[in-house]
Design a protein around this motif. Structure first.
Motif, short mmCIF file in Angstrom:
data_model
loop_
_atom_site.label_atom_id
_atom_site.label_comp_id
_atom_site.label_asym_id
_atom_site.label_seq_id
_atom_site.Cartn_x
_atom_site.Cartn_y
_atom_site.Cartn_z
N PHE A 46 5.12 -0.13 -2.16
CA PHE A 46 4.70 0.88 -3.12
C PHE A 46 4.40 0.26 -4.48
N SER A 47 5.15 -0.76 -4.88
CA SER A 47 4.87 -1.42 -6.17
C SER A 47 3.56 -2.17 -6.17
N ALA A 48 3.11 -2.61 -4.98
CA ALA A 48 1.85 -3.33 -4.87
C ALA A 48 0.68 -2.42 -4.52
N GLY A 49 0.91 -1.11 -4.49
CA GLY A 49 -0.16 -0.18 -4.16
C GLY A 49 -0.47 -0.08 -2.70
N LEU A 50 0.40 -0.59 -1.85
CA LEU A 50 0.21 -0.52 -0.39
C LEU A 50 0.99 0.68 0.14
N SER A 51 0.43 1.87 0.01
CA SER A 51 1.11 3.07 0.47
C SER A 51 0.92 3.21 1.97
N PRO A 52 2.01 3.42 2.74
CA PRO A 52 1.89 3.57 4.19
C PRO A 52 1.15 4.83 4.62
N VAL A 53 0.87 5.76 3.68
CA VAL A 53 0.17 6.99 4.04
C VAL A 53 -1.32 6.90 3.72
N THR A 54 -1.77 5.74 3.29
CA THR A 54 -3.20 5.52 3.01
C THR A 54 -3.60 4.17 3.54
N GLN A 55 -4.93 3.93 3.61
CA GLN A 55 -5.40 2.62 4.00
C GLN A 55 -5.03 1.58 2.94
N ALA A 56 -4.92 0.33 3.34
CA ALA A 56 -4.64 -0.75 2.40
C ALA A 56 -5.84 -0.96 1.49
N PRO A 57 -5.63 -1.25 0.19
CA PRO A 57 -6.74 -1.50 -0.73
C PRO A 57 -7.43 -2.84 -0.43
N ALA A 58 -8.37 -3.18 -1.28
CA ALA A 58 -9.13 -4.44 -1.16
C ALA A 58 -9.87 -4.49 0.15
N ALA A 59 -10.65 -3.39 0.42
CA ALA A 59 -11.42 -3.37 1.66
C ALA A 59 -12.51 -4.42 1.68
N ASP A 60 -12.94 -4.87 0.44
CA ASP A 60 -13.99 -5.89 0.37
C ASP A 60 -13.47 -7.26 0.76
#
Length: 487
Positions: A46-60
């Motif tokens: 959660f501190s890194a913005g990796l929420s288990p209820v959403t896709q992981a960021p940095a899709a690029d």
């Protein structure tokens, strides 16, 4: 936070390390350690913005994106496993935990929900279509594994109603054994022959179940005896009743009983029922009780024999000789030697509750029980304690007769008894003529003294130098009966 993915995978690796090596060894401490690691993993995500209820960021960036996806899916699976362990360890009763069925079912449901949530939230797949497809697939699978599902639901019923549990001795579908495992498919029984029998839950739920472990301290024993119809029923019932009286390993309550079960053209069937307080005693007590029934029936002139075969003619002399041969002290004697001793036996009758031998006395005769039951009691500081019961074919007083050793017990009749006795005056001439017999008796007596313990005067644990326990006993026999010192 720098390198959250690396830190997250390190936490996962540490959790796997704790799980596989079972460190720490205590189950509850290990569970709380894993819960703490899961909380640390959640904080990192959660501190890194990796929420288990959403896709992981940095899709690029394909690499970090897919690593984040994997870490989020692991979070869901790890959470499902810890939730299952928490329910198993903290909420489920101990009996359910041993049987494992509810733990397995809960775990399967929770893992299925975690997989669906991971597919829907992390991978953003069309869960509705997947659920609809899985529903149709479930119908097909349900038809294919119908018998397995029957075992599962039958197992749920068995675990809910609890007709038996792990550790109970049961009879299921005519198979007797100890329940060693209950799972979602079957019950595992360990039989008395050391074999494992697997009974499907569907079979167990449809058949009669005999639970020999409930109630906990009462276990029944049943013996069926086929008796010649010529034997008078009253005589047989009385003899079997004395056999129950002579077995002090059975319970007084519920009371043991004997009944004539059924009759046929060739035999009359009698049933002897008794109870013990420990399942592990059933086999030994059954064997002892059958031996007592045999001896008391023989004392009443009722023998267990092949039906249709006429009984052998037994004279009074033969009966005395047979009685002597059943005493272990005389097993090694020749037929003519037994015949000589049988002539010296004298018959004595006693009523119930009559003392035969008082404590601290030296018996001057060997008493052999022909019929009836006697009680052997020992006086302790806390009171009188019964230590044994004596029945037909058993003898007492041999230590006093042979070696002059005192008995520290009291022996009294429980039922009317008939004893045959061999006095010291009758035994001495016989031993003078058969010194080898005296040696054989001393050898057996030396062995039996180790079993008797507190019942007679103790034999020295350290005999005189150069003398064995046998020699010590034989010296006493030789002195008591004035045997020649040439052997």
């Amino acid at each position: 936070m720098k390198y959250p993915l690396i830190l997250g995978f390190c936490i996962v690796a540490l959790d796997v390390f704790v799980w596989r090596l079972r460190m720490p060894p205590n189950e509850f401490v290990r569970l709380f350690v894993r819960l703490a690691l899961f909380a640390a993993l959640s904080a990192v995500l959660f501190s890194a913005g990796l929420s288990p209820v959403t896709q992981a960021p940095a899709a690029d960036a394909a690499g970090p994106h897919w690593l984040g996806q994997v870490l989020e899916i692991i979070w869901w699976l790890m959470g499902a496993r810890l939730l299952t362990l928490s329910l198993d360890s903290l909420l489920l009763p101990r009996a359910w935990r041993r049987q494992r069925l509810f733990s397995d079912v809960f775990g399967a449901v929770i893992f299925l929900a975690a997989v669906v949530a991971a597919l829907g939230f992390v991978l953003e797949l069309p869960v509705r279509g997947l659920v609809a497809t899985s529903g149709a697939l479930a119908i097909v699978l349900g038809l294919a594994i119908q018998s397995t599902l029957s075992d599962v639901f039958a197992g749920i019923v068995l675990n809910t109603t609890e007709p038996y549990s792990v550790g109970d001795w049961v009879v299921i579908d005519d198979v007797e054994g100890k329940v060693v495992e209950m799972n979602w498919r079957a019950t595992h029984l360990l039989t008395g022959q050391g074999n494992t029998v697997i009974v499907p839950n569907a079979v167990a739920s449809k058949t009669k179940i005999f639970n020999n472990s409930r109630p906990a301290n009462v276990h029944g024993i049943s013996l069926l005896l086929e008796i010649d119809p010529e034997a008078r029923p009253r005589t047989v019932l009385d003899a079997l009743g004395r056999a129950l009286t002579g077995c002090n390993a059975i319970l007084d309550s519920p009371a043991p009983n004997v009944r004539m079960k059924r009759t046929t053209l060739n035999s009359v069937q009698y049933e002897v029922v008794a109870f013990v307080d420990d399942m592990s005693k059933k086999q030994a007590v059954s064997n002892e009780l059958f031996d007592l029934c045999y001896r008391h029936l023989a004392a009443a002139d009722v023998s267990l024999r092949a039906l249709g075969v006429p009984p052998s003619a037994v004279t009074a002399r033969d009966a005395k000789e047979g009685l002597l041969k059943r005493v272990s002290l005389f097993e090694s004697l020749a037929e003519d030697e037994v015949a000589q001793l049988a002539k010296r036996l004298s018959r004595h009758e006693y009523q119930a509750n009559q003392q035969i031998l008082a404590p601290e006395t030296v018996p001057d005769s060997l008493s052999i029980v022909h019929s009836g039951v006697l009680s052997v009691t020992f006086n302790e500081p806390s009171g009188e304690r019964e230590i044994a019961r004596i029945g037909p074919g058993e003898a007492f007083g041999e230590a006093g007769l042979l070696a002059g050793l005192a008995m520290h017990v009291s022996i009294s009749t429980v039922t009317p008894c008939v004893l045959y006795q061999l006095s010291k005056d009758d035994m001495t001439p016989f031993l003078k003529q058969h010194v080898e017999v005296a040696k054989q008796m001393c050898q057996l007596l030396a062995y039996r003294q180790n079993k008797l313990g507190e019942l007679t005067s103790p034999i020295p644990t350290e005999p005189e130098k150069g003398h064995s326990v046998f020699q010590w006993l034989f010296d006493k026999v030789r002195h008591l009966h004035s045997l020649h010192n040439d052997s």
